[in-house]
Design an enzyme around this catalytic site. Structure first.
Site, PDB file in Angstrom:
ATOM      1  N   THR A  30       0.837  -1.189   0.000  1.00 58.43           N
ATOM      2  CA  THR A  30       0.000   0.000   0.000  1.00 58.43           C
ATOM      3  C   THR A  30       0.864   1.228   0.000  1.00 58.43           C
ATOM      4  O   THR A  30       1.916   1.273   0.602  1.00 58.43           O
ATOM      5  CB  THR A  30      -0.916   0.028   1.234  1.00 58.43           C
ATOM      6  N   ALA A  31       0.418   2.262  -0.721  1.00 56.18           N
ATOM      7  CA  ALA A  31       1.129   3.533  -0.707  1.00 56.18           C
ATOM      8  C   ALA A  31       0.446   4.529   0.204  1.00 56.18           C
ATOM      9  O   ALA A  31       0.828   5.683   0.286  1.00 56.18           O
ATOM     10  CB  ALA A  31       1.209   4.088  -2.118  1.00 56.18           C
ATOM     11  N   GLN A 652       6.390  -2.201   1.145  1.00 52.83           N
ATOM     12  CA  GLN A 652       5.000  -2.131   1.582  1.00 52.83           C
ATOM     13  C   GLN A 652       4.424  -0.730   1.394  1.00 52.83           C
ATOM     14  O   GLN A 652       3.248  -0.582   1.065  1.00 52.83           O
ATOM     15  CB  GLN A 652       4.913  -2.523   3.065  1.00 52.83           C
ATOM     16  N   GLU A 653       5.231   0.279   1.600  1.00 53.65           N
ATOM     17  CA  GLU A 653       4.747   1.655   1.537  1.00 53.65           C
ATOM     18  C   GLU A 653       4.549   2.148   0.097  1.00 53.65           C
ATOM     19  O   GLU A 653       3.508   2.701  -0.234  1.00 53.65           O
ATOM     20  CB  GLU A 653       5.726   2.587   2.257  1.00 53.65           C
ATOM     21  N   SER A 654       5.558   1.997  -0.737  1.00 49.42           N
ATOM     22  CA  SER A 654       5.509   2.619  -2.070  1.00 49.42           C
ATOM     23  C   SER A 654       5.863   1.685  -3.206  1.00 49.42           C
ATOM     24  O   SER A 654       5.815   2.088  -4.360  1.00 49.42           O
ATOM     25  CB  SER A 654       6.484   3.801  -2.116  1.00 49.42           C
TER      26      SER A 654
END
Length: 790
Positions: A30-31, A652-654
């Site tokens: 997920t971003a 996971q972030e971007s």
């Protein structure tokens, strides 16, 4: 859980399962930064398999004619000859500055008459088209077309040249140039593009009848761009009924397409007084449903309001009108126009509790929840459960009520509504998730006998659900704590055999080893858990396939989107076993590891269940890439952090997209809020900090890694707390920790009430191990020794 302890458990798992490959666990990326709580999980259950067949990585070849092989060979030679063009063409297409044009033109002139020169002229002409400079595009595209046969890109040169001619006012010349496109290039992916370009040119040249004749055979494809073109052609012919039908079809059945606005404008021209008055009830509802599903709630509300004004549904007690009013209230509520929504619902009769009645009560329950009105929320939820339990609105209302009481720490009511949601429709999409929520809270509140029964029921009724690894682990833990060691052995063995690479599978390894001498119980419910699908038989791209050769060649001219189209056409024509990897390679050649990662995740949704030896290493390195590794590793070590943990966090972030921007205004690789970035820059004494630097990869890494270090410090080295805070915020983590003592960190993680944050923490921990196994077997850099969670 500390990374040191996690590594030890990993080692124990590998020792225990010696000789078996370790399948991998999933991480949905997920971003978004600091997301709101999600009500339920929509992703499918993750699966793995204990015993797998060995995958043969061989090349699958379709039957090719000698002419196709010769074509591929020519394009391969052209690809090699024009390889130096790629960086210049990429810069030209990205920037389109005079120096960029000049550099590619100089290359074209120095390679005059060759395939490399043809590629350069093609890039220049296409760049001019992107710049809306049709006249300037003609000469380079004519040069490209002259020698396009050498590189087998005649279809691209012909189409681009026709577009340039049409854009410069030479419509008939453009139409003539494309008249036999399909015959000349029968295998081209551009045939529809050429047909549309030709018909646009024909209409401009006053030959609309010929355009209609050419377009009608394409209507069976069901595409908005074809419908728009044929509508304009009929309009040019003066056939208003057929034009109206085409534009209406786009407006209603392709409501979220880019052509829908064009169709709306054409409808306004046809009937300025009442452009949409001819829409039927069914057409408006079709459009409304598409807009609502696309989260365009305001547009959906406008359509529903217009529908209410139709004379055929004006009767106050009409069931159709009642249904539309409730749907309108739902769209208004989603548009943050709650007062309008509630005022409208007050005009709707409560009975009957059909689908419309259930949605009405759901909206009333949501309004009560938002006002912290527990009494009315319970009243509406209980009424729904009693009157229409199978309705999805009932289940949504029960889930919402359960979440409300969970956040209130009113666990008895939370358990009640979660379990009622599962009971309402055991085959419903929310059933397995809500049952587990109720079962887990029952365990957490100390009702061990009831928890044992509910855990077993979870396994029996939802054996394929994504909650199964947690259900098996906590069933084993509960059995062990109760002294039922044989049952614990059975649960742990099933967990490690079926989900051994998952978060819970890895941490269960040491517990199973401690029970090595204990015989396992026979628990019939465990037999319901099926085996996972084996890894697909992936293969390398066939070197003599003309589509592969063409896609690679197009990247030298920076025609990357067209290269992807060639590959997707290859996927449709073949079994596609090699296409995911080749698509990923194309993205990597464009220096877009984030797109390569997303492409493989989409093409291989079960990748997390495969063993390292079941999939070629290239796939693993693409799924778990290391862009900016030197900086990432250096900053991580500087802060005393595990680089693999940081890489997993960024994934996971971007997904390693340095330009990522979330809906919460978080930026870059590590999804930093501007306020956080500014604060970290101040701590690091970075002079002349500017917010525009937040998406600079090196700066984003420096600030983000330092920020994560501050969170790790804040929680005394407990990585799970730091990860949860990174995703959901400090205040929430403090609140969750205050819910009572946890026996260990795993109990805290499973108790995180936000589904996204819980999965986020588990996935990062798990995937950091995959990174370590992939790149540095046996080596770990530990952030700090960590204390037990309390």
């Amino acid at each position: 859980m500390s990374m040191l302890r996690f590594s030890f458990l990993r080692l124990m798992a590998l020792t225990l399962l010696a000789g078996l490959s370790l399948p991998l666990a999933a991480a949905h990326s997920t971003a978004a930064k600091h997301p709101a709580a999600k009500k339920h999980i929509a992703t499918p259950g993750r699966k793995s398999k204990a015993t797998r067949k060995t995958v043969k990585h061989r090349t699958r070849k379709r039957k090719l004619t000698p002419a196709q092989r010769a074509k591929a060979a020519r394009m391969k030679r052209a690809f090699v000859a024009s390889s130096q063009l790629r960086p210049m063409a990429q810069q030209l297409l990205e920037n389109r500055t005079p120096p960029a044009y000049a550099a590619v033109e100089q290359y074209a002139r120095s390679h005059r008459g060759s395939s490399a020169g043809t590629m350069a002229w093609l890039a220049i002409g296409y760049a001019h088209l992107v710049d809306n400079q049709s006249q300037a595009a003609i000469a380079p595209l004519e040069s490209a077309k002259l020698h396009a046969t050498d590189s087998d890109l005649g279809d691209y040169a012909s189409l681009f040249l026709a577009r340039a001619l049409s854009g410069s006012g030479q419509a008939m010349a453009a139409a003539t140039a494309l008249s036999d496109f399909g015959a000349r290039y029968p295998d081209s992916v551009l045939k529809r593009d050429a047909a549309l370009a030709r018909t646009d040119a024909l209409v401009s040249a006053g030959e609309a009848a010929t355009a209609v004749k050419a377009l009608e055979p394409l209507r069976s494809q069901g595409r908005a761009d074809v419908e728009l073109a044929i509508g304009k052609a009929y309009q040019a012919l003066g056939d208003q009924p057929r034009a109206l039908a085409a534009f209406t079809h786009i407006y209603t059945d392709f409501a979220t397409s880019s052509q829908a606005n064009d169709a709306a404008n054409e409808l306004r021209r046809l009937n300025p007084a009442d452009p949409f008055g001819s829409l039927s009830e069914a057409q408006r509802l079709t459009r409304t449903d598409l807009l609502y599903k696309a989260h365009r709630y305001g547009d959906a509300a406008d359509e529903l309001r217009a529908l209410l004004n139709q004379p055929q549904i004006s009767a106050p007690n009409d069931s159709t009108r009642r249904s539309i009013m409730v749907r309108l209230a739902g769209a208004l509520y989603k548009s943050k126009r709650e007062s309008e929504a509630m005022a409208l619902l007050d005009q709707v009769a409560e009975q009957p509790i059909d689908d419309a009645g259930a949605q009405r009560l759901f909206l009333k329950a949501e309004e009560a929840r938002n006002k912290d009105d527990g009494e009315n929320n319970r009243k509406y939820a209980d009424h729904l459960f009693a009157s229409n339990p199978k309705s999805i609105w009932t289940q949504e209302a029960l889930l919402s009520a359960g979440n409300m009481y969970l956040l209130r720490k009113d666990y008895p009511n939370a358990i009640k509504y979660f379990l009622e949601c599962a009971q309402a429709d055991e085959k419903g999409r929310l059933a397995g998730y809500t049952h587990w929520k109720g079962a887990w809270l029952t365990y957490r509140t100390g009702d061990r006998n009831a928890a044992r029964s509910l855990f077993l029921e979870q396994i029996a009724k939802w054996p394929a659900g994504q909650e199964m690894p947690a259900a098996l682990y906590w069933s084993a833990r509960l059995a062990s704590e109760d002294g039922r060691r044989q049952d614990a052995k059975a649960y742990y063995a099933k967990l490690l055999g079926r989900y051994r690479g998952y978060y819970y599978g890895v941490i269960a390894a040491s517990q199973l080893q401690a029970l090595e001498a204990v015989p396992a119980s026979n628990i019939p419910e465990l037999e319901r858990i099926g085996a996972a699908e084996p890894a697909p038989e992936l293969s390398d791209a066939p070197e003599d396939d003309p589509r592969v050769a063409k896609a690679r060649l197009l990247t030298n001219a920076a025609l990357n989107d067209y290269a992807m189209r060639e590959m997707k056409a290859a996927q449709e024509e073949n079994d596609g076993a090699w296409v995911p990897g080749e698509l990923a390679r194309l993205y990597i050649s464009q220096q877009r590891p984030d797109r390569a990662l997303r492409s493989l995740k989409s093409s291989l949704p079960g990748y997390f269940t495969y063993g390292m030896d079941e999939v070629p290493r290239f796939y693993w390195e693409t799924l778990f890439p290391r862009p900016y590794w030197n900086e990432l590793r250096a900053y991580s070590l500087l802060e005393g952090l595990d680089p693999y943990l940081v890489a997993s966090l960024i994934r996971q972030e971007s997904e390693f997209n340095p330009s990522a921007v979330s809906g919460k205004d978080a930026y870059g690789l590590m999804q930093l809020l501007p306020s956080v970035a500014k604060s970290m820059a101040k701590e690091l004494k970075i002079r002349h900090w500017k917010q525009s630097e937040i998406t600079n990869p090196q700066m984003n890494l420096r600030l983000g890694i330092h920020y994560f270090r501050t969170l790790v410090n804040k929680y005394n080295g407990q990585v799970e707390y730091a990860l949860a805070a990174y995703n959901a915020g400090d205040n929430r983590v403090s609140d969750w920790r205050s819910n009572g003592d946890y026996h260990d960190i795993y109990e805290f993680v499973e108790s995180i009430p936000f589904t996204e944050t819980r999965e986020y923490v588990q996935a990062i921990e798990r995937n950091s191990e995959i990174y370590a196994e992939l790149y540095k077997p046996g080596e770990r850099v530990v952030a700090t020794a960590q204390k037990p969670a309390r």
